[in-house]
Design a protein around this motif. Structure first.
Motif, PDB file in Angstrom:
ATOM      1  N   ALA A 278       0.832  -1.200   0.000  1.00  0.00           N
ATOM      2  CA  ALA A 278       0.000   0.000   0.000  1.00  0.00           C
ATOM      3  C   ALA A 278       0.871   1.256   0.000  1.00  0.00           C
ATOM      4  CB  ALA A 278      -0.924  -0.007   1.210  1.00  0.00           C
ATOM      5  N   LEU A 279       1.970   1.214   0.755  1.00  0.00           N
ATOM      6  CA  LEU A 279       2.902   2.336   0.772  1.00  0.00           C
ATOM      7  C   LEU A 279       3.505   2.559  -0.618  1.00  0.00           C
ATOM      8  CD1 LEU A 279       4.545   4.462   2.323  1.00  0.00           C
ATOM      9  CD2 LEU A 279       6.199   2.668   2.862  1.00  0.00           C
ATOM     10  N   ALA A 280       3.827   1.473  -1.312  1.00  0.00           N
ATOM     11  CA  ALA A 280       4.372   1.583  -2.671  1.00  0.00           C
ATOM     12  C   ALA A 280       3.371   2.265  -3.605  1.00  0.00           C
ATOM     13  CB  ALA A 280       4.728   0.196  -3.202  1.00  0.00           C
ATOM     14  N   ALA A 281       2.104   1.901  -3.491  1.00  0.00           N
ATOM     15  CA  ALA A 281       1.082   2.512  -4.352  1.00  0.00           C
ATOM     16  C   ALA A 281       0.935   4.005  -4.057  1.00  0.00           C
ATOM     17  CB  ALA A 281      -0.248   1.794  -4.152  1.00  0.00           C
ATOM     18  N   VAL A 282       0.955   4.343  -2.770  1.00  0.00           N
ATOM     19  CA  VAL A 282       0.820   5.755  -2.397  1.00  0.00           C
ATOM     20  C   VAL A 282       2.008   6.571  -2.900  1.00  0.00           C
ATOM     21  CG1 VAL A 282       0.793   7.345  -0.436  1.00  0.00           C
ATOM     22  CG2 VAL A 282      -0.641   5.300  -0.402  1.00  0.00           C
ATOM     23  N   LEU A 283       3.214   6.048  -2.707  1.00  0.00           N
ATOM     24  CA  LEU A 283       4.406   6.779  -3.138  1.00  0.00           C
ATOM     25  C   LEU A 283       4.484   6.893  -4.657  1.00  0.00           C
ATOM     26  CD1 LEU A 283       7.172   5.481  -0.699  1.00  0.00           C
ATOM     27  CD2 LEU A 283       5.969   7.659  -0.653  1.00  0.00           C
ATOM     28  N   ALA A 284       4.102   5.835  -5.373  1.00  0.00           N
ATOM     29  CA  ALA A 284       4.111   5.894  -6.834  1.00  0.00           C
ATOM     30  C   ALA A 284       3.099   6.914  -7.341  1.00  0.00           C
ATOM     31  CB  ALA A 284       3.823   4.515  -7.413  1.00  0.00           C
ATOM     32  N   GLY A 285       1.920   6.926  -6.736  1.00  0.00           N
ATOM     33  CA  GLY A 285       0.923   7.917  -7.125  1.00  0.00           C
ATOM     34  C   GLY A 285       1.379   9.332  -6.825  1.00  0.00           C
ATOM     35  N   THR A 286       2.029   9.509  -5.686  1.00  0.00           N
ATOM     36  CA  THR A 286       2.554  10.828  -5.331  1.00  0.00           C
ATOM     37  C   THR A 286       3.614  11.273  -6.336  1.00  0.00           C
ATOM     38  OG1 THR A 286       2.161  10.373  -2.989  1.00  0.00           O
ATOM     39  CG2 THR A 286       3.682  12.158  -3.519  1.00  0.00           C
ATOM     40  N   ALA A 287       4.477  10.344  -6.741  1.00  0.00           N
ATOM     41  CA  ALA A 287       5.511  10.679  -7.728  1.00  0.00           C
ATOM     42  C   ALA A 287       4.888  11.083  -9.055  1.00  0.00           C
ATOM     43  CB  ALA A 287       6.440   9.481  -7.923  1.00  0.00           C
ATOM     44  N   ALA A 288       3.837  10.378  -9.471  1.00  0.00           N
ATOM     45  CA  ALA A 288       3.177  10.710 -10.735  1.00  0.00           C
ATOM     46  C   ALA A 288       2.529  12.090 -10.674  1.00  0.00           C
ATOM     47  CB  ALA A 288       2.138   9.641 -11.072  1.00  0.00           C
ATOM     48  N   LEU A 289       1.862  12.394  -9.568  1.00  0.00           N
ATOM     49  CA  LEU A 289       1.225  13.705  -9.418  1.00  0.00           C
ATOM     50  C   LEU A 289       2.263  14.823  -9.353  1.00  0.00           C
ATOM     51  CD1 LEU A 289      -1.598  12.861  -6.832  1.00  0.00           C
ATOM     52  CD2 LEU A 289      -1.869  13.360  -9.274  1.00  0.00           C
ATOM     53  N   TRP A 290       3.349  14.582  -8.638  1.00  0.00           N
ATOM     54  CA  TRP A 290       4.410  15.581  -8.533  1.00  0.00           C
ATOM     55  C   TRP A 290       5.057  15.837  -9.893  1.00  0.00           C
ATOM     56  CZ3 TRP A 290       5.516  19.068  -5.069  1.00  0.00           C
ATOM     57  CH2 TRP A 290       6.777  19.661  -5.036  1.00  0.00           C
ATOM     58  N   ALA A 291       5.285  14.773 -10.653  1.00  0.00           N
ATOM     59  CA  ALA A 291       5.869  14.933 -11.985  1.00  0.00           C
ATOM     60  C   ALA A 291       4.944  15.724 -12.900  1.00  0.00           C
ATOM     61  CB  ALA A 291       6.168  13.565 -12.587  1.00  0.00           C
ATOM     62  N   THR A 292       3.651  15.449 -12.832  1.00  0.00           N
ATOM     63  CA  THR A 292       2.682  16.178 -13.656  1.00  0.00           C
ATOM     64  C   THR A 292       2.686  17.663 -13.312  1.00  0.00           C
ATOM     65  OG1 THR A 292       1.279  14.212 -13.795  1.00  0.00           O
ATOM     66  CG2 THR A 292       0.259  16.329 -14.308  1.00  0.00           C
ATOM     67  N   ALA A 293       2.727  17.966 -12.018  1.00  0.00           N
ATOM     68  CA  ALA A 293       2.755  19.369 -11.606  1.00  0.00           C
ATOM     69  C   ALA A 293       4.011  20.079 -12.095  1.00  0.00           C
ATOM     70  CB  ALA A 293       2.661  19.451 -10.073  1.00  0.00           C
ATOM     71  N   LEU A 294       5.150  19.386 -12.072  1.00  0.00           N
ATOM     72  CA  LEU A 294       6.402  20.002 -12.532  1.00  0.00           C
ATOM     73  C   LEU A 294       6.404  20.219 -14.036  1.00  0.00           C
ATOM     74  CD1 LEU A 294       9.020  18.074 -10.353  1.00  0.00           C
ATOM     75  CD2 LEU A 294       8.291  20.450 -10.099  1.00  0.00           C
ATOM     76  N   VAL A 295       5.853  19.260 -14.780  1.00  0.00           N
ATOM     77  CA  VAL A 295       5.791  19.413 -16.239  1.00  0.00           C
ATOM     78  C   VAL A 295       4.936  20.619 -16.621  1.00  0.00           C
ATOM     79  CG1 VAL A 295       4.919  18.355 -18.359  1.00  0.00           C
ATOM     80  CG2 VAL A 295       6.252  16.990 -16.740  1.00  0.00           C
ATOM     81  N   LEU A 296       3.878  20.871 -15.867  1.00  0.00           N
ATOM     82  CA  LEU A 296       2.973  21.991 -16.153  1.00  0.00           C
ATOM     83  C   LEU A 296       3.460  23.307 -15.563  1.00  0.00           C
ATOM     84  CD1 LEU A 296      -0.450  20.195 -15.533  1.00  0.00           C
ATOM     85  CD2 LEU A 296       0.687  20.625 -17.725  1.00  0.00           C
ATOM     86  N   LEU A 297       4.574  23.283 -14.864  1.00  0.00           N
ATOM     87  CA  LEU A 297       5.087  24.497 -14.226  1.00  0.00           C
ATOM     88  C   LEU A 297       5.533  25.504 -15.286  1.00  0.00           C
ATOM     89  CD1 LEU A 297       5.690  25.365 -11.240  1.00  0.00           C
ATOM     90  CD2 LEU A 297       8.066  24.746 -11.699  1.00  0.00           C
TER      91      LEU A 297
END
Length: 414
Positions: A278-297
């Protein structure tokens, strides 16, 4: 301390540590030219390797210990003394060699050698507080570290050289080190310092540092090597991109380093593995959201963060973001393996870390710096698949009778 309070304090501590690391690199990018940031990045990369090696040798065996009795308190005291002493010797050797070499990078490495006992010692005490189940003490120390680092770096002007930046950053950890040392002394007073077990054959940290050497360190040093023989700006570009993922990078490392004491509170092997997944899923999702936010910066905001390094770093964000999502799964897979059987991770680290280096070099040959970033991503994906495949196999296998996998099995000093 109650489990929920300990988890909140641990998460907060990792957040503060992550913020400190990312702000250091952001400040360095804003205060220097692209060339000087590449030099600082190379030196900081050397520090990162030494930090990981120190954590693998003393910190990770420490947090695998069970209970908070005199043996655990003595181990914490011994690990702190060992880290400071070993880093002082290593730092003196580094400074003695690099002072004879010309160039700004060599001067910065000389300074790194001088401040090494301070920065590595402060980090080692965080492992000790985690083992003692007192993460709030680590949180207090890291808040002091953050305040001092921000204050010291904010006083610097544009054009500050790499050596001065390293000195300012390193010495800013001294108040936090002194505070942590005082708190640890109070918590472990009366326990003996035993360094011999950490130097004896069979010490678990020796296996962990080999894993780190063929795992994390191999990849990071290969970036330095490729930058030296191919494109020096490669180091700055990759470092600039990974700087933006600094909070995630620290969380991944902390999951392996500080996760066992918290997950150990969960009863039942199956429940612990599920919690890790479950921790792996949460961290992977967080990484995906963070990457999306940086790409749109917007570019303007990106330049506020990384200065002149932003254009080259922003082109790597899709690849680096994908890599961090895969790293989340792989890191948590390694954490699950550490709890099931810490002897099973070495082969995975050796094979797939070297595979990632090959992918990075091949990607660079095919597509330049972006190709190198995608090669690293592919290597992380392969490692994640391998770790969870091993977890599934171990869950189906019954543990051998009498097999002891905790660090408590380490030999005690006479």
């Amino acid at each position: 301390m109650r489990a929920r309070t300990a988890i909140v304090a641990s998460v907060a501590d990792q957040g503060v540590a992550a913020l400190t690391n990312i702000l250091v690199l952001v400040a360095a990018a804003r205060l220097t030219t692209v060339t000087d940031f590449a030099r600082f990045s190379a030196v900081y990369l050397v520090f990162t390797v030494l930090l990981g090696a120190g954590g693998a040798y003393t910190g990770q065996p420490l947090v695998l210990r069970r209970g908070g009795g005199e043996d655990a308190r003595g181990a914490c005291r011994s690990a702190a003394v060992f880290t400071v002493a070993a880093s002082a010797v290593l730092g003196a050797l580094m400074a003695g060699v690099c002072v004879l070499v010309p160039g700004d990078t060599a001067r910065a490495l000389t300074v790194l050698g001088l401040v090494l006992p301070v920065v590595l010692g402060q980090d080692a005490l965080r492992y000790a507080f985690s083992t003692l189940q007192r993460p709030h003490l680590a949180l207090g120390s890291d808040l002091v570290r953050l305040a001092c680092a921000l204050g010291a770096l904010s006083a610097q002007g544009y054009g500050t050289g790499p050596a001065r930046l390293v000195a300012v950053w390193g010495l800013s950890a001294l108040p936090a080190l002194l505070l942590s040392a005082l708190l640890l002394h109070r918590a472990t007073s009366g326990t003996p310092v035993r360094l011999r077990p950490m130097l004896s054959r069979g010490y678990l940290g020796q296996r962990f540092v080999v894993e780190f050497g063929v795992g994390n360190a191999t990849g990071q040093l290969s970036v330095l090597g490729l930058g030296a023989v191919a494109d020096p700006l490669l180091v700055g570009a990759l470092r600039g991109a990974t700087t933006l993922f600094g909070p995630l990078n620290v969380l991944f490392t902390s999951a392996t380093s500080f996760g066992p004491p918290l997950l150990g509170r969960i009863t039942g092997e199956r429940r612990r593995v599920r919690a890790t997944a479950a921790l792996a899923a949460v961290l992977a999702g967080t990484a995906a959201l963070w990457a999306t936010a940086l790409v749109l910066l917007p570019d303007r905001a990106g330049r506020e963060l990384l200065g002149d390094t932003w254009p080259v770093a922003s082109a790597l964000l899709p690849a680096t973001g994908s890599q961090y999502a895969a790293m989340a799964a792989g890191t948590c897979g390694l954490l699950a393996l550490r709890m099931l059987d810490p002897r099973t991770t070495l082969s995975i680290q050796v094979v797939f870390s070297l595979t990632a280096v090959v992918f990075m070099a091949g990607g660079y040959a095919l597509g330049g710096v972006p190709g190198a970033a995608w090669g690293l991503c592919l290597g992380s994906v392969c490692k994640a698949v391998a770790t969870w495949t091993r977890v599934v196999r171990l869950r189906r296998r019954s543990p051998a009778a009498g097999e002891v996998l905790s660090a408590d099995a380490l030999p005690s000093a006479p």
